[in-house]
Design an enzyme around this catalytic site. Structure first.
Site, short mmCIF file in Angstrom:
data_model
loop_
_atom_site.label_atom_id
_atom_site.label_comp_id
_atom_site.label_asym_id
_atom_site.label_seq_id
_atom_site.Cartn_x
_atom_site.Cartn_y
_atom_site.Cartn_z
N GLY A 127 30.66 9.71 -9.04
CA GLY A 127 30.90 10.07 -7.89
C GLY A 127 32.71 10.86 -7.93
O GLY A 127 32.64 11.29 -9.41
N LEU A 128 33.55 11.06 -7.57
CA LEU A 128 35.21 10.98 -7.95
C LEU A 128 35.25 12.27 -8.45
O LEU A 128 36.07 12.94 -9.76
CB LEU A 128 35.76 10.53 -8.81
CG LEU A 128 35.47 8.55 -8.34
CD1 LEU A 128 36.40 7.97 -9.84
CD2 LEU A 128 35.97 8.57 -7.31
N CYS A 129 34.21 13.62 -7.89
CA CYS A 129 34.49 14.99 -8.48
C CYS A 129 34.93 15.99 -7.25
O CYS A 129 33.94 16.83 -7.52
CB CYS A 129 33.50 15.40 -8.84
SG CYS A 129 31.40 14.72 -8.90
N GLY A 130 35.11 15.67 -6.25
CA GLY A 130 35.68 16.18 -5.17
C GLY A 130 34.46 16.34 -4.34
O GLY A 130 33.22 15.13 -3.94
N LEU B 223 31.84 18.70 -4.53
CA LEU B 223 30.96 18.95 -5.30
C LEU B 223 29.47 18.00 -5.09
O LEU B 223 28.94 19.81 -4.97
CB LEU B 223 30.90 18.91 -7.27
CG LEU B 223 30.13 20.43 -7.14
CD1 LEU B 223 30.61 20.82 -8.25
CD2 LEU B 223 29.98 19.26 -9.45
#
Length: 297
Positions: free
Chosen positions: A86-89, A91
């Site tokens: 995760g931690l990709c907005g 997306l």
């Protein structure tokens, strides 16, 4: 109201968080450059392969190869390419919305843990799941393409699509669902999103005429298609994998940069609040001392 000790602890905690997000930003930026180079490197080849297939298609009957066969109705299979981390907005969220809107009843083959979990909870029929290394090797696209092709040729599915995140720029990633099988005349003649900005013919009419449309096939046109069409499917899957990976690292780098900037802003606000409380405490102490001195006079 928080006391000075609580504010100091919060400042320390936010600083630690900022260090982590800054480190993740730098790692994502390094991976992003490699992934973007890998994605861009394949676009010219995909463009040229499309040109060749467009010209070949004009020399053969549309029913000359099973992968070109248009079928009515039937079940649909969709390959969903998401991220493992995760931690990709937004997306994966945006791609999930696109999949639900474009193929609400399709069976699913997944690459990436995030949407595999989400679609599994939604009750989708999971046909297969694949794990792909980073950076993406071409060899890992082959078993995925082979499975999709075989399921289509066996007649289990009359349409195969791919959902992936198209890399447009570092700040822009577009969730996309495109048809992979059957290979249609329109998709062969169009420039795909990931092959450049905008859609349209790969070459204009005059240029296409200049390239020439008459081929001599050895041993025959069907034999050439037997070789080229599986290669086309393999490369389509590979290109969409690397586009998705470039989008992932770009989105994560931007998200971590935003998190780092927000943490720094929050630290400034907490520091200002801390200084105000400290000044107020010092002022109160001075007033107490002054009052005590006056009382002793």
């Amino acid at each position: 109201m928080a006391n000075l000790r609580d504010i100091r602890r919060r400042i320390k905690s936010v600083k630690n968080t900022a260090q982590i997000t800054r480190a993740m930003q730098l790692v994502a930026a390094a991976k992003m450059k490699k992934a973007q180079d890998q994605a861009i490197a394949g676009r010219d080849y995909a463009d040229l392969l499309n040109q060749v297939l467009v010209n070949l298609k004009e020399n053969v009957d549309e029913e000359a190869h099973p992968l070109l066969e248009q079928r009515e109705g039937g079940k649909e299979l969709i390959l969903v390419i998401s991220t493992d981390k995760g931690l990709c907005g937004a997306l994966n969220t945006n791609l999930g919305k696109k999949v639900r809107a474009a193929a609400p009843d399709a069976d699913v083959v997944t690459v990436g843990r995030k949407l595999r979990i989400q679609l599994g909870k939604a009750g989708r029929n999971m046909v297969a799941d694949f794990e792909v290394k980073d950076p993406v090797p071409f060899g890992e696209a082959r078993p995925i393409a082979k499975l999709l092709t075989q399921l289509f040729l066996d007649g289990k599915y009359n349409k195969v699509s791919i959902a992936f995140t198209n890399f447009v720029s570092t700040l822009t990633q577009e969730p996309t669902v495109t048809q992979l099988l059957p290979i249609s005349a329109s998709s062969l003649g169009e420039k795909q999103d990931y092959e450049g900005v905008g859609k349209g013919q790969v070459r204009d009419t005059d240029h296409m005429a200049a390239l020439g449309k008459d081929y001599l096939f050895e041993p025959n046109a069907e034999g050439v298609l037997d070789t080229l069409l599986p290669l086309y499917v393999n490369f389509q899957v590979y290109q969409m994998l690397v586009e998705s990976r470039a989008s992932e690292h770009s989105a994560r780098m931007v998200a971590m940069k935003a998190a780092t900037d927000n943490a720094k802003k929050f630290i400034k606000e907490l520091t200002l609040e801390y200084n105000k409380l400290r000044q107020a405490a010092i002022t109160a102490e001075l007033l107490e001392i002054t009052t005590a001195m006056k009382a002793m006079e």
